[in-house]
Design an enzyme around this catalytic site. Structure first.
Site, short mmCIF file in Angstrom:
data_model
loop_
_atom_site.label_atom_id
_atom_site.label_comp_id
_atom_site.label_asym_id
_atom_site.label_seq_id
_atom_site.Cartn_x
_atom_site.Cartn_y
_atom_site.Cartn_z
N ASP A 13 50.75 40.18 -27.32
CA ASP A 13 50.05 41.46 -27.43
C ASP A 13 51.09 42.56 -27.20
O ASP A 13 51.88 42.48 -26.27
CB ASP A 13 48.95 41.54 -26.37
CG ASP A 13 47.99 42.70 -26.59
OD1 ASP A 13 48.48 43.85 -26.64
OD2 ASP A 13 46.78 42.46 -26.68
N ILE A 14 51.11 43.58 -28.05
CA ILE A 14 52.14 44.63 -27.92
C ILE A 14 51.82 45.62 -26.80
O ILE A 14 52.68 46.40 -26.41
CB ILE A 14 52.39 45.38 -29.24
CG1 ILE A 14 51.12 46.05 -29.75
CG2 ILE A 14 53.01 44.44 -30.27
CD1 ILE A 14 51.37 47.00 -30.90
N ASN A 54 36.33 38.49 -28.50
CA ASN A 54 35.30 39.51 -28.74
C ASN A 54 34.86 39.50 -30.20
O ASN A 54 35.69 39.31 -31.09
CB ASN A 54 35.84 40.91 -28.39
CG ASN A 54 36.38 40.98 -26.98
OD1 ASN A 54 35.79 40.42 -26.05
ND2 ASN A 54 37.50 41.66 -26.80
N GLN A 81 35.66 44.47 -29.71
CA GLN A 81 36.66 44.00 -30.66
C GLN A 81 37.29 45.22 -31.32
O GLN A 81 36.59 46.07 -31.88
CB GLN A 81 36.02 43.10 -31.72
CG GLN A 81 37.03 42.53 -32.71
CD GLN A 81 36.37 41.62 -33.76
OE1 GLN A 81 35.16 41.57 -33.88
NE2 GLN A 81 37.19 40.90 -34.49
N HIS A 90 40.21 36.89 -33.05
CA HIS A 90 41.36 36.43 -32.29
C HIS A 90 40.96 36.14 -30.85
O HIS A 90 40.02 36.72 -30.33
CB HIS A 90 42.50 37.45 -32.32
CG HIS A 90 42.13 38.82 -31.85
ND1 HIS A 90 41.39 39.70 -32.61
CD2 HIS A 90 42.37 39.46 -30.68
CE1 HIS A 90 41.21 40.84 -31.94
NE2 HIS A 90 41.78 40.71 -30.76
N PHE A 91 41.67 35.22 -30.26
CA PHE A 91 41.52 34.91 -28.84
C PHE A 91 42.66 35.57 -28.08
O PHE A 91 43.80 35.62 -28.56
CB PHE A 91 41.61 33.39 -28.61
CG PHE A 91 40.38 32.64 -29.02
CD1 PHE A 91 39.35 32.43 -28.12
CD2 PHE A 91 40.26 32.13 -30.30
CE1 PHE A 91 38.21 31.72 -28.49
CE2 PHE A 91 39.14 31.42 -30.68
CZ PHE A 91 38.10 31.22 -29.78
N HIS A 92 42.35 36.05 -26.89
CA HIS A 92 43.36 36.54 -25.96
C HIS A 92 43.60 35.44 -24.92
O HIS A 92 42.65 34.87 -24.40
CB HIS A 92 42.86 37.77 -25.19
CG HIS A 92 42.62 38.96 -26.03
ND1 HIS A 92 43.49 40.03 -26.09
CD2 HIS A 92 41.58 39.29 -26.84
CE1 HIS A 92 43.00 40.96 -26.89
NE2 HIS A 92 41.84 40.54 -27.37
#
Length: 200
Positions: free
Chosen positions: A71-72, A127, A134, A140-142
């Site tokens: 994640d940026i 989400n 979201q 996507h999964f975190h």
């Protein structure tokens, strides 16, 4: 059992994509590589600048079906995203084969991130839709490491949804992504050894 990778060259151009989706752009930019023997940080296959002028991307896993990257604006060091290459706005839009591989690699990535960051607690979050927070409409999964500290016999950690949220620095991102890629390979090799010994 470790999902096999096809021996033939991968063709990611046939995946469904949305030209306005940043995750589709990342998926179309980075080719698959073997998670058992990932490329080093110096390899052009994982160069963070390939997505320029869009934000740099620090890839940690790239299979024919999935891609994972840091994640940026991480909530904590090692916060990464895992998504299908094909455009799927919500979890229910993912194919059955994507869902199986997402489940498999969520566990592998969780172990690799814990090993690379030395943080043994983490969240897995996914989400679906704007009302569910979201932001990017590509499912996507975190995987979010949760460092904490013990205070007078009570465990405290960063509250969910709060964290550093600062831009990921290029040098730090490249080094961390490389460490996680290596840890993915280690975890997969260890699992393969346990399978061969009948312990899984």
């Amino acid at each position: 059992m470790t999902p096999p990778l096809p021996s033939s060259a991968f063709d990611i151009s046939t995946s469904s994509s949305d030209s306005s989706c940043p995750f589709c752009h990342i998926a179309q930019t980075y080719p698959p590589f073997s998670p058992l023997s990932p490329p080093p940080s110096t390899s052009p296959l994982v160069s963070p600048t390939l997505t320029s002028p869009a934000p740099q991307t620090f890839v940690v896993l790239s299979t024919p079906l999935l891609i994972a990257f840091l994640d940026i604006m991480p909530l904590s060091q090692g916060h990464l995203l895992l998504c299908p290459r094909s455009h799927a706005p919500k979890l229910t839009d993912a194919s059955a084969s994507e869902a199986r591989e997402l489940g498999y690699y969520l566990r592998i990535l969780s172990a690799a991130v814990a090993r690379a960051t030395d943080v043994k607690d983490w969240n897995v979050v996914q989400n679906n839709g704007m009302a569910a927070a979201q932001v990017v409409e590509h499912m996507h999964f975190h995987v979010i490491p949760r460092p904490g500290m013990r205070v007078k016999e009570r465990f405290t950690s960063t509250m969910f949804g709060r964290g550093q949220r600062e831009d990921l620095e290029e040098d730090e991102g490249a080094e961390l992504a490389g460490m996680i890629r290596e840890c993915v390979g280690e975890v997969l090799k260890e699992e393969g050894e346990r399978e061969r010994n009948g312990k899984l």
